[in-house]
Design a protein around this motif. Structure first.
Motif, PDB file in Angstrom:
ATOM      1  N   LEU A 292       0.830  -1.205   0.000  1.00  0.00           N
ATOM      2  CA  LEU A 292       0.000   0.000   0.000  1.00  0.00           C
ATOM      3  C   LEU A 292       0.867   1.259   0.000  1.00  0.00           C
ATOM      4  O   LEU A 292       0.613   2.190  -0.753  1.00  0.00           O
ATOM      5  N   VAL A 293       1.898   1.274   0.832  1.00  0.00           N
ATOM      6  CA  VAL A 293       2.789   2.433   0.883  1.00  0.00           C
ATOM      7  C   VAL A 293       3.493   2.617  -0.462  1.00  0.00           C
ATOM      8  O   VAL A 293       3.684   3.740  -0.923  1.00  0.00           O
ATOM      9  N   ALA A 294       3.831   1.519  -1.120  1.00  0.00           N
ATOM     10  CA  ALA A 294       4.484   1.602  -2.438  1.00  0.00           C
ATOM     11  C   ALA A 294       3.579   2.267  -3.471  1.00  0.00           C
ATOM     12  O   ALA A 294       4.073   2.875  -4.425  1.00  0.00           O
ATOM     13  N   ASP A 295       2.279   2.181  -3.284  1.00  0.00           N
ATOM     14  CA  ASP A 295       1.319   2.788  -4.218  1.00  0.00           C
ATOM     15  C   ASP A 295       1.167   4.302  -4.028  1.00  0.00           C
ATOM     16  O   ASP A 295       0.562   4.968  -4.857  1.00  0.00           O
ATOM     17  N   ILE A 296       1.700   4.841  -2.940  1.00  0.00           N
ATOM     18  CA  ILE A 296       1.591   6.274  -2.665  1.00  0.00           C
ATOM     19  C   ILE A 296       2.521   7.033  -3.613  1.00  0.00           C
ATOM     20  O   ILE A 296       3.669   6.652  -3.811  1.00  0.00           O
ATOM     21  N   ASP A 297       2.023   8.120  -4.199  1.00  0.00           N
ATOM     22  CA  ASP A 297       2.823   8.937  -5.116  1.00  0.00           C
ATOM     23  C   ASP A 297       3.856   9.800  -4.403  1.00  0.00           C
ATOM     24  O   ASP A 297       4.858  10.173  -4.989  1.00  0.00           O
ATOM     25  N   GLN A 298       3.615  10.132  -3.178  1.00  0.00           N
ATOM     26  CA  GLN A 298       4.493  11.016  -2.408  1.00  0.00           C
ATOM     27  C   GLN A 298       5.841  10.331  -2.172  1.00  0.00           C
ATOM     28  O   GLN A 298       5.894   9.171  -1.774  1.00  0.00           O
ATOM     29  N   GLU A 299       6.941  11.039  -2.392  1.00  0.00           N
ATOM     30  CA  GLU A 299       8.283  10.469  -2.278  1.00  0.00           C
ATOM     31  C   GLU A 299       8.882  10.568  -0.878  1.00  0.00           C
ATOM     32  O   GLU A 299       9.791   9.823  -0.541  1.00  0.00           O
ATOM     33  N   ARG A 300       8.378  11.490  -0.054  1.00  0.00           N
ATOM     34  CA  ARG A 300       8.959  11.734   1.273  1.00  0.00           C
ATOM     35  C   ARG A 300       7.843  12.074   2.257  1.00  0.00           C
ATOM     36  O   ARG A 300       6.882  12.757   1.909  1.00  0.00           O
ATOM     37  N   PHE A 301       8.011  11.614   3.481  1.00  0.00           N
ATOM     38  CA  PHE A 301       7.037  11.865   4.538  1.00  0.00           C
ATOM     39  C   PHE A 301       7.708  12.596   5.689  1.00  0.00           C
ATOM     40  O   PHE A 301       8.816  12.247   6.090  1.00  0.00           O
ATOM     41  N   GLU A 302       7.019  13.597   6.218  1.00  0.00           N
ATOM     42  CA  GLU A 302       7.567  14.408   7.301  1.00  0.00           C
ATOM     43  C   GLU A 302       7.240  13.859   8.683  1.00  0.00           C
ATOM     44  O   GLU A 302       7.914  14.186   9.654  1.00  0.00           O
ATOM     45  N   SER A 303       6.195  13.025   8.783  1.00  0.00           N
ATOM     46  CA  SER A 303       5.763  12.500  10.081  1.00  0.00           C
ATOM     47  C   SER A 303       4.908  11.254   9.875  1.00  0.00           C
ATOM     48  O   SER A 303       4.500  10.946   8.757  1.00  0.00           O
TER      49      SER A 303
ATOM     50  N   ALA B 272      -1.396  10.185   3.583  1.00  0.00           N
ATOM     51  CA  ALA B 272      -1.113   9.761   2.206  1.00  0.00           C
ATOM     52  C   ALA B 272      -1.635   8.352   1.960  1.00  0.00           C
ATOM     53  O   ALA B 272      -2.163   8.050   0.883  1.00  0.00           O
ATOM     54  N   LEU B 273      -1.523   7.485   2.954  1.00  0.00           N
ATOM     55  CA  LEU B 273      -2.000   6.109   2.829  1.00  0.00           C
ATOM     56  C   LEU B 273      -3.505   6.069   2.563  1.00  0.00           C
ATOM     57  O   LEU B 273      -3.984   5.246   1.781  1.00  0.00           O
ATOM     58  N   GLN B 274      -4.250   6.957   3.181  1.00  0.00           N
ATOM     59  CA  GLN B 274      -5.698   6.963   3.027  1.00  0.00           C
ATOM     60  C   GLN B 274      -6.128   7.167   1.576  1.00  0.00           C
ATOM     61  O   GLN B 274      -7.217   6.740   1.192  1.00  0.00           O
ATOM     62  N   ASN B 275      -5.280   7.775   0.776  1.00  0.00           N
ATOM     63  CA  ASN B 275      -5.604   8.005  -0.632  1.00  0.00           C
ATOM     64  C   ASN B 275      -5.438   6.771  -1.513  1.00  0.00           C
ATOM     65  O   ASN B 275      -5.881   6.782  -2.663  1.00  0.00           O
ATOM     66  N   VAL B 276      -4.796   5.727  -1.001  1.00  0.00           N
ATOM     67  CA  VAL B 276      -4.577   4.522  -1.818  1.00  0.00           C
ATOM     68  C   VAL B 276      -5.268   3.283  -1.256  1.00  0.00           C
ATOM     69  O   VAL B 276      -5.092   2.181  -1.775  1.00  0.00           O
ATOM     70  N   LEU B 277      -6.080   3.469  -0.222  1.00  0.00           N
ATOM     71  CA  LEU B 277      -6.756   2.320   0.383  1.00  0.00           C
ATOM     72  C   LEU B 277      -7.817   1.753  -0.554  1.00  0.00           C
ATOM     73  O   LEU B 277      -8.532   2.516  -1.217  1.00  0.00           O
ATOM     74  N   PRO B 278      -7.958   0.436  -0.570  1.00  0.00           N
ATOM     75  CA  PRO B 278      -9.019  -0.179  -1.383  1.00  0.00           C
ATOM     76  C   PRO B 278     -10.378   0.039  -0.730  1.00  0.00           C
ATOM     77  O   PRO B 278     -10.480   0.354   0.456  1.00  0.00           O
ATOM     78  N   ILE B 279     -11.425  -0.161  -1.491  1.00  0.00           N
ATOM     79  CA  ILE B 279     -12.791   0.040  -1.005  1.00  0.00           C
ATOM     80  C   ILE B 279     -13.085  -0.830   0.227  1.00  0.00           C
ATOM     81  O   ILE B 279     -13.862  -0.434   1.101  1.00  0.00           O
ATOM     82  N   GLU B 280     -12.448  -1.973   0.339  1.00  0.00           N
ATOM     83  CA  GLU B 280     -12.674  -2.878   1.471  1.00  0.00           C
ATOM     84  C   GLU B 280     -12.279  -2.250   2.802  1.00  0.00           C
ATOM     85  O   GLU B 280     -12.736  -2.659   3.854  1.00  0.00           O
TER      86      GLU B 280
END
Length: 85
Positions: free
Chosen positions: A47-58, A65-73
């Motif tokens: 799931l994290v690999a699917d995130i477009d963001q390259e760097r996280f501050e916290s 960012a993870l919430q944007n790639v979660l499946p409908i389930e």
């Protein structure tokens, strides 16, 4: 990280990582951890690999960012509605 975690506790798992963090470092750290959804599960590293963001501050930044790639389930019980009856 633990081997299984409920979606509501993923931010706690992210807090175990040091920040700022590159996406690939977080992917490597989360690989093999199963995140449990309302209806199913998925590998947190995938799931994290699917995130477009390259760097996280916290940890909170990572979770947002993870919430944007979660499946409908991950979003709730199947056929459940929040709308007016």
């Amino acid at each position: 990280m633990t081997s299984e975690v409920h979606l509501a506790r993923v931010v706690d798992e992210f807090r175990e990582h040091s920040y700022p963090a590159a996406r690939q470092d977080l992917v490597d750290s989360c690989d093999g951890t199963t995140v449990l959804f309302a209806d199913g599960d998925a590998d947190l590293g995938d799931l994290v690999a699917d995130i477009d963001q390259e760097r996280f501050e916290s940890a909170e930044d990572s979770f947002a960012a993870l919430q944007n790639v979660l499946p409908i389930e991950a979003l709730g019980e199947p056929r459940q509605s929040d709308g007016d009856a």
